[in-house]
Design an enzyme around this catalytic site. Structure first.
Site, PDB file in Angstrom:
ATOM      1  N   GLU A 134       0.805  -1.216   0.000  1.00 14.77           N
ATOM      2  CA  GLU A 134       0.000   0.000   0.000  1.00 14.77           C
ATOM      3  C   GLU A 134       0.841   1.269   0.000  1.00 14.77           C
ATOM      4  OE1 GLU A 134      -3.087   0.644  -0.310  1.00 14.77           O
ATOM      5  OE2 GLU A 134      -4.047  -1.314  -0.183  1.00 14.77           O
ATOM      6  N   SER A 135       1.824   1.330   0.868  1.00 17.68           N
ATOM      7  CA  SER A 135       2.510   2.611   1.102  1.00 17.68           C
ATOM      8  C   SER A 135       4.012   2.483   1.294  1.00 17.68           C
ATOM      9  CB  SER A 135       1.927   3.259   2.362  1.00 17.68           C
ATOM     10  OG  SER A 135       2.170   2.422   3.498  1.00 17.68           O
TER      11      SER A 135
END
Length: 517
Positions: A134-135
């Site tokens: 995700e990040s």
């Protein structure tokens, strides 16, 4: 004989605990075969039984893993996905060892807590790897769609899982709150679809989209598994990315990858505040840098922590004990900042004067752009003084917002360039940003202009109206603000000129669209 029979059966029961797959130590006790047989009675008086000795083997234990990666491996439980996309992502990750090193270095602050929460909920450990996808474990990451934090929550989804987003903090970046919300959401998705791969796809694409894709396949008589559904390429790659990381972490030696060790112990501890405190004070008392503090508390936006809204902060494990000890010795104010609710709409200059603050500092700390009014009801961070020296209330800490409006309305105006003038010079002449002027006209900032070339600018209503009402004689006259004022003033001497000017002004005003910066 009953007494002797009772004593002789003590060693018959044995117990073996089964491994759980997680890090809980497993105690295994096994008696030898001879110990399971009823012992023969010793010769001599009955009192001799009191001094008899029993030889038992040492207790065997399964030690908890010292490395967090090993703990994660023990909990991997999702069905494997074996596709060409997985192998493609494996090659991509293994070709970028520096990227893996940076991701895992960031993850070392948060990963232990995530693993603990996943184990507590009895969920598959693959989910602990999801923030890598995700990040890259960057709590400050923001997507083009405004998703934020290590779990990349959209604003509306975050609100539905009680992640506060206001002018003071954004809980989508909070390590504890966002992890709780993400695991709640993933459990909800798994309960709905009954399949972890579909749950992950729904986390990325939205459960409504996955539900529609399943419905379409059912109508066509097609399978409804993750690999069978039509979906965007980002979602199509989502689970293969996770599977590729899972494969690398499960057997790093097979991919020639070396994972930085992460200790299987807490990185941070939770500290509860009962008073507002400046970030600088917390960092100084704890013996850490403000940068390290903000890395563990990335949801905080301002230089003060409001105890009513953020009662719990995170500190490095060793620093938490230091904080408690040094706080008892602290002599001086805990907070020099507070929140002020603006009573009426005012300029930043008026607000700064009201609170005794430098206007530039007020703008910077509250992110107020130039030429914007602060609307009534907005919450600003301001210094404490005799009138404002109390802690921020829970209502303000949880609901603080900043509402702005333009100081003046801008209107579209057409102006002409002077001889030898470029776009930046023309923009500066009218007091507007050269970058903005370039965007309005789709030109380079330093684009050379032809004499008399028409350029579109967004000017304050008064200046734009003067330009629209002035007679168009020469490029020099039209492009000069002073000549505009002179022409308008002279037109007042003639009734016919006044009538023509008023008519033109009305037409121009009706034709121009009012916009707000």
């Amino acid at each position: 004989m009953l007494l002797l029979s009772g004593c002789a059966t003590v060693g018959q029961d044995t117990h073996t605990s089964q491994p759980t797959g997680f890090d809980r130590p497993v105690v295994e006790t096994t008696l030898p075969k001879s110990a399971k047989q009823r012992p023969s009675l010793p010769a001599g008086p009955l009192s001799a039984l009191g001094t008899a000795t029993t030889s038992l083997p040492a207790v065997a234990t399964l030690a908890a893993p010292s490395d967090l990666w090993d703990r994660i491996r023990r909990g991997l439980a999702m069905p494997d996905l074996d596709t060409d996309l997985v192998r493609s992502r494996e090659k991509w990750y293994t070709s970028k060892p520096d990227y893996i090193q940076r991701m895992t270095a960031r993850s070392s602050r948060y990963l232990f807590h995530i693993v603990e929460e996943i184990e507590r909920r009895n969920m598959p450990m693959e989910l602990a790897l999801l923030p890598f996808i995700e990040s890259a474990f960057n709590p400050q990451a923001v997507s083009s769609a405004r998703a934020a934090g290590i779990w990349q929550f959209m604003p509306a989804t975050g609100e539905s899982f009680d992640l506060k987003q206001n002018v003071f903090r954004d809980d989508r970046r909070d390590v504890l709150a966002s992890t709780r919300a993400a695991l709640d959401y993933l459990q909800q998705l798994h309960n709905r679809f009954g399949d972890w791969h579909l749950a992950l796809a729904a986390y990325n694409w939205g459960q409504g989209n996955i539900n529609r894709a399943i419905t379409q396949n059912k109508r066509k008589g097609l399978p409804t598994g993750y690999t069978d559904l039509g979906m965007p390429m980002e979602t199509r790659m989502y689970v293969p990315k996770l599977q590729a990381l899972k494969n690398i972490i499960a057997k790093p030696e097979a991919f020639g990858t070396q994972l930085p060790p992460i200790g299987n112990h807490p990185f941070f501890d939770t500290v509860t505040l009962d008073r507002d405190m400046d970030v600088s004070v917390i960092a100084r008392i704890s013996g850490i840098s403000e940068q390290d503090f903000r890395a563990l508390n990335p949801s905080l936006k301002h230089p003060v922590v409001m105890a009513a809204g953020t009662p719990n902060i995170l500190l490095p494990w060793e620093s938490a004990a230091v904080f408690h000890s040094e706080l008892q010795k602290h002599n001086g104010p805990l907070a020099t900042w507070t929140a002020w609710v603006v009573p009426t709409t005012m300029t930043a200059e008026q607000a700064a004067e009201r609170v005794g603050m430098n206007v530039r500092e007020l703008r910077n700390i509250n992110t107020i752009p130039p030429r914007m009014l602060v609307r009534a009801g907005s919450s600003l961070i301001v210094p404490r003084n005799g009138q404002r020296n109390s802690d921020v209330s829970m209502h303000v800490a949880d609901n603080g917002h900043l509402s702005l409006q333009p100081e003046m309305v801008l209107r579209r105006a057409s102006v002409r360039a002077r001889k030898g003038e470029n776009l930046a010079q023309l923009a500066n002449r009218y007091g507007v940003s050269p970058v903005s002027a370039a965007g309005w006209n789709k030109l380079a900032v330093n684009a050379q202009l032809k004499p008399g070339q028409r350029i579109t600018l967004m000017l304050p209503q008064r200046t734009a109206g003067a330009l629209a009402s002035s007679p168009r004689k020469t490029g020099r006259e039209e492009s000069s603000p002073s000549s505009v004022r002179k022409t308008v003033a002279n037109s007042k001497k003639s009734p016919q000129a006044t009538q023509r000017t008023a008519s033109k002004t009305k037409v121009a005003a009706n034709a121009k669209k009012t916009i707000q910066p």
